[in-house]
Design an enzyme around this catalytic site. Structure first.
Site, PDB file in Angstrom:
ATOM      1  N   HIS A  14       0.840  -1.195   0.000  1.00 47.78           N
ATOM      2  CA  HIS A  14       0.000   0.000   0.000  1.00 47.78           C
ATOM      3  C   HIS A  14       0.877   1.247   0.000  1.00 47.78           C
ATOM      4  O   HIS A  14       2.111   1.167   0.026  1.00 47.78           O
ATOM      5  CB  HIS A  14      -0.965   0.010   1.205  1.00 47.78           C
ATOM      6  CG  HIS A  14      -0.365   0.487   2.483  1.00 47.78           C
ATOM      7  ND1 HIS A  14      -1.087   1.096   3.476  1.00 47.78           N
ATOM      8  CD2 HIS A  14       0.912   0.451   2.946  1.00 47.78           C
ATOM      9  CE1 HIS A  14      -0.305   1.402   4.480  1.00 47.78           C
ATOM     10  NE2 HIS A  14       0.905   1.017   4.199  1.00 47.78           N
ATOM     11  N   CYS A  33       5.884   6.489   4.256  1.00 47.36           N
ATOM     12  CA  CYS A  33       4.715   5.669   3.890  1.00 47.36           C
ATOM     13  C   CYS A  33       3.971   6.250   2.690  1.00 47.36           C
ATOM     14  O   CYS A  33       3.103   5.592   2.121  1.00 47.36           O
ATOM     15  CB  CYS A  33       3.763   5.518   5.070  1.00 47.36           C
ATOM     16  SG  CYS A  33       4.312   4.280   6.240  1.00 47.36           S
ATOM     17  N   HIS A  39       4.944   0.224  -0.681  1.00 48.45           N
ATOM     18  CA  HIS A  39       5.754  -0.570   0.244  1.00 48.45           C
ATOM     19  C   HIS A  39       4.846  -1.640   0.823  1.00 48.45           C
ATOM     20  O   HIS A  39       3.628  -1.585   0.653  1.00 48.45           O
ATOM     21  CB  HIS A  39       6.369   0.303   1.346  1.00 48.45           C
ATOM     22  CG  HIS A  39       5.344   0.942   2.233  1.00 48.45           C
ATOM     23  ND1 HIS A  39       4.669   2.077   1.870  1.00 48.45           N
ATOM     24  CD2 HIS A  39       4.846   0.580   3.440  1.00 48.45           C
ATOM     25  CE1 HIS A  39       3.817   2.400   2.829  1.00 48.45           C
ATOM     26  NE2 HIS A  39       3.900   1.500   3.800  1.00 48.45           N
ATOM     27  N   HIS A  41       3.673  -4.641   3.973  1.00 48.94           N
ATOM     28  CA  HIS A  41       3.641  -5.005   5.391  1.00 48.94           C
ATOM     29  C   HIS A  41       3.251  -6.472   5.535  1.00 48.94           C
ATOM     30  O   HIS A  41       2.517  -7.009   4.712  1.00 48.94           O
ATOM     31  CB  HIS A  41       2.606  -4.178   6.157  1.00 48.94           C
ATOM     32  CG  HIS A  41       2.935  -2.729   6.253  1.00 48.94           C
ATOM     33  ND1 HIS A  41       3.933  -2.236   7.052  1.00 48.94           N
ATOM     34  CD2 HIS A  41       2.398  -1.648   5.629  1.00 48.94           C
ATOM     35  CE1 HIS A  41       3.993  -0.919   6.928  1.00 48.94           C
ATOM     36  NE2 HIS A  41       3.070  -0.536   6.062  1.00 48.94           N
ATOM     37  N   ASP A  79      -4.888 -10.556   0.768  1.00 44.58           N
ATOM     38  CA  ASP A  79      -3.570 -11.193   0.850  1.00 44.58           C
ATOM     39  C   ASP A  79      -2.834 -11.121  -0.492  1.00 44.58           C
ATOM     40  O   ASP A  79      -3.403 -11.468  -1.535  1.00 44.58           O
ATOM     41  CB  ASP A  79      -3.728 -12.654   1.285  1.00 44.58           C
ATOM     42  CG  ASP A  79      -2.389 -13.291   1.613  1.00 44.58           C
ATOM     43  OD1 ASP A  79      -1.472 -12.564   2.051  1.00 44.58           O
ATOM     44  OD2 ASP A  79      -2.250 -14.519   1.417  1.00 44.58           O
ATOM     45  N   HIS A  80      -1.602 -10.663  -0.435  1.00 44.73           N
ATOM     46  CA  HIS A  80      -0.767 -10.473  -1.633  1.00 44.73           C
ATOM     47  C   HIS A  80      -1.397  -9.503  -2.633  1.00 44.73           C
ATOM     48  O   HIS A  80      -1.225  -9.648  -3.847  1.00 44.73           O
ATOM     49  CB  HIS A  80      -0.438 -11.818  -2.301  1.00 44.73           C
ATOM     50  CG  HIS A  80       0.586 -12.603  -1.536  1.00 44.73           C
ATOM     51  ND1 HIS A  80       0.296 -13.228  -0.353  1.00 44.73           N
ATOM     52  CD2 HIS A  80       1.899 -12.820  -1.767  1.00 44.73           C
ATOM     53  CE1 HIS A  80       1.384 -13.826   0.113  1.00 44.73           C
ATOM     54  NE2 HIS A  80       2.365 -13.592  -0.722  1.00 44.73           N
ATOM     55  N   GLU A 129       0.211  -3.715  11.871  1.00 44.13           N
ATOM     56  CA  GLU A 129       0.858  -3.369  10.606  1.00 44.13           C
ATOM     57  C   GLU A 129       2.342  -3.737  10.686  1.00 44.13           C
ATOM     58  O   GLU A 129       2.949  -4.142   9.698  1.00 44.13           O
ATOM     59  CB  GLU A 129       0.692  -1.873  10.325  1.00 44.13           C
ATOM     60  CG  GLU A 129       1.066  -1.482   8.922  1.00 44.13           C
ATOM     61  CD  GLU A 129       0.841  -0.003   8.669  1.00 44.13           C
ATOM     62  OE1 GLU A 129      -0.065   0.331   7.894  1.00 44.13           O
ATOM     63  OE2 GLU A 129       1.566   0.813   9.265  1.00 44.13           O
TER      64      GLU A 129
HETATM   65 NI    NI Z   1       2.634   1.354   5.395  1.00 38.08          NI
END
Ligand code: NI
Length: 141
Positions: A14, A33, A39, A41, A79-80, A129
């Site tokens: 995200h 961010c 990037h 998590h 997911d992914h 996160e």
């Molecule tokens: Ni982030």
């Protein structure tokens, strides 16, 4: 009343970016961010439900049922994935952990209510996160 918790995990990309703000304002608000090239998590999702134990079954919800709900309604959708681009229920939202957990709540709460079992209610959702940063949500109070 007893509380049962299921812990799940997913990975997602995200960025934190509000298109109503300038690039500079986003950078000031969200720091790295806001990096435009995304990037990722490793999220931990912790869902707690509450209810009263049925004396015959010794439980109030089958943990498999809860796990299946979370997998079907949440994990398969995030997911992914890229939370900003791939997830319809997050469309137009800044994908802060706060906003994400509230959308997860709406989905799981609705699903649990459809169980037609007043004895099983969503109590809390925690979303990590990072190992050090997490939010918890108990629904609207
Ligand atoms: Ni982030």
């Amino acid at each position: 009343m007893i509380y049962i918790t299921r812990k799940e995990h997913f990975n997602a990309a995200h960025k934190l970016y509000n298109s109503n703000f300038s690039y500079e304002k986003n950078l000031e608000l969200y720091g790295t961010c806001s990096n435009e090239n995304w990037h990722g998590h490793n999220y931990d999702l912790i869902v707690t439900v509450k209810g009263n134990i049925n004396s015959e079954t010794g439980m109030f919800i089958n943990l498999k049922t809860l796990s299946d709900f979370i997998k079907l309604e949440i994990l398969e959708k995030v997911d992914h994935k890229n939370l900003n681009l791939d997830v319809p229920f997050l469309e137009g939202k800044v994908t802060t952990t706060e906003n994400v957990v509230i959308e997860f709540w709406k989905i799981l709460d609705k699903k649990l209510r459809l169980l037609n079992d007043v004895n099983c209610q969503l109590h809390c959702i925690k979303l990590y996160e990072t190992p050090r940063n997490f939010v918890e949500y108990y629904g609207e109070k």
